[in-house]
Design an enzyme around this catalytic site. Structure first.
Site, PDB file in Angstrom:
ATOM      1  N   SER A   1      -3.574  -0.140   5.797  1.00 55.09           N
ATOM      2  CA  SER A   1      -2.526  -1.157   5.828  1.00 55.09           C
ATOM      3  C   SER A   1      -2.810  -2.194   4.760  1.00 55.09           C
ATOM      4  O   SER A   1      -3.969  -2.455   4.432  1.00 55.09           O
ATOM      5  CB  SER A   1      -2.454  -1.825   7.208  1.00 55.09           C
ATOM      6  N   SER A   2      -1.750  -2.764   4.224  1.00 49.36           N
ATOM      7  CA  SER A   2      -1.924  -3.764   3.174  1.00 49.36           C
ATOM      8  C   SER A   2      -0.761  -4.737   3.193  1.00 49.36           C
ATOM      9  O   SER A   2       0.284  -4.488   3.800  1.00 49.36           O
ATOM     10  CB  SER A   2      -2.017  -3.094   1.791  1.00 49.36           C
TER      11      SER A   2
END
Length: 347
Positions: free
Chosen positions: A117-118
């Site tokens: 995730s970012s």
């Protein structure tokens, strides 16, 4: 991505930015956050990202990004280095805060050294949101909750948290996104589930935006989108914007902007094999638009065939490509949905 284990992954959401420095070497983080956020807005402004919908400038000015990345990871030669807002060293806290407002994507969650995730590059987020053409009163579904920052921007733009739904497969991600959103004063619907299935209990939606890469267009999205609604999603290192005609028909073109996103989890589809590039000059192989043709054709063109088509059609820009969904079939195309250069998408 990075290959070695990183530090703990507790989520100290809503990290306070302290403005009452007790020591002379303690940076005034509240003032720094204000300056850094203003600088980020100027950077996005200069990029032209929201020139077609300048209302987003106010949203990026109002929503503080650092509340959504209380920690993040920076790639180094030794793997990932963790930066966080509660670091005991004042200089490290300042470094974290400056990084939180850089116009770059931030790795927000790793698992076994792999990025899961970012927080996307803010100027790219602004470009995507402007292209979605959100209007007052629209109901919006976001696929891929991430840190919650994008949902907060949409909620601020609409002025009504109840119009916004964000979904992610990972319960840890949705829980941390919920906390980040609450710290920023927003409470949209945050749902744990498979984004490819949409969120039928919250439908219908006027706009659907995905912040993760997909191999095709889930039919559930069309069924949950109002006629005339818009869907924006990353596919094949690009961003396609579809207009929904009805539950079985949508069509649209790619934006000129390249985009690289973490794949949607839960799809379970293998990547298509890389095409052979024997005989293709290195300068062509490295050209972004040539590589986009390889990606958008789903590996169905070998290198020489792709090179020949690319040259014959004038080295087409991304905007000349599009996607059509018609009943059970979906395909990418160059110039014409029913022309000679079409490639089927996975079912």
């Amino acid at each position: 991505m990075g290959a070695h284990a990183v530090g703990d992954t507790d989520d100290r959401s809503g990290t306070a930015v302290r403005g009452d420095a007790a020591a002379t070497d303690e940076p005034d983080l509240a003032a720094l956050a204000e300056r850094a956020q203003a600088a980020l807005v100027r950077t996005i402004d200069a990029s032209g990202a929201w020139k077609d919908d300048p209302v987003w400038r106010e949203a990026f000015t109002a929503v503080p990004r650092h509340l959504f990345v209380p920690y993040y990871y920076v790639a180094t030669a030794r793997g990932y280095e963790r930066r966080w807002g509660e670091h005991p060293d004042p200089g490290a806290r300042e470094e974290w805060l400056r990084g939180a407002y850089a116009d770059v994507p931030l790795a927000s969650r790793l698992r076994d050294g792999e990025l899961v995730s970012s927080s996307s590059q803010p100027s790219l987020m602004a470009r995507m949101l402007a292209a979605l053409r959100i209007e007052d009163g629209n109901r919006v579904l976001e696929i891929g909750a991430g840190t919650g920052y994008n949902a907060a921007l949409i909620a601020h733009r609409l002025g009504d948290d109840g119009l916004v739904t964000t979904v992610d497969l990972d319960p840890e991600i949705t829980e941390s996104a919920r906390r980040h959103l609450a710290a920023a004063g927003h409470h949209p619907a945050v749902v744990t589930g498979d984004g490819a299935r949409g969120v039928p209990e919250r439908a219908p939606f006027d706009r659907i935006i995905a912040t993760c890469a997909l191999p095709s267009i889930p039919r559930a999205w069309l069924a949950q989108c109002t006629p005339g609604g818009r869907i924006l999603t990353p596919i094949a290192t690009g961003l396609v914007v579809l207009t929904v005609r009805d539950a079985a028909h949508a069509e649209g073109r790619f934006l000129q902007t390249p985009a690289y996103f973490v794949p949607l989890r839960g799809e379970g589809r293998p990547e298509p094999p890389a095409p052979r590039l024997d005989g293709v000059p290195a300068r062509v192989c490295e050209d972004d638009l040539f590589r986009f043709l390889l990606a958008v054709s789903g590996g169905r063109l070998d290198g020489r065939a792709a090179w020949d088509l690319w040259e014959r059609t004038g080295r087409p820009e991304r905007e000349r490509y599009g996607i059509t969904v018609r009943g059970p079939h979906a395909w990418t195309w160059l110039d014409d949905p029913d022309g000679p250069h079409t490639w089927p998408l996975p079912d």
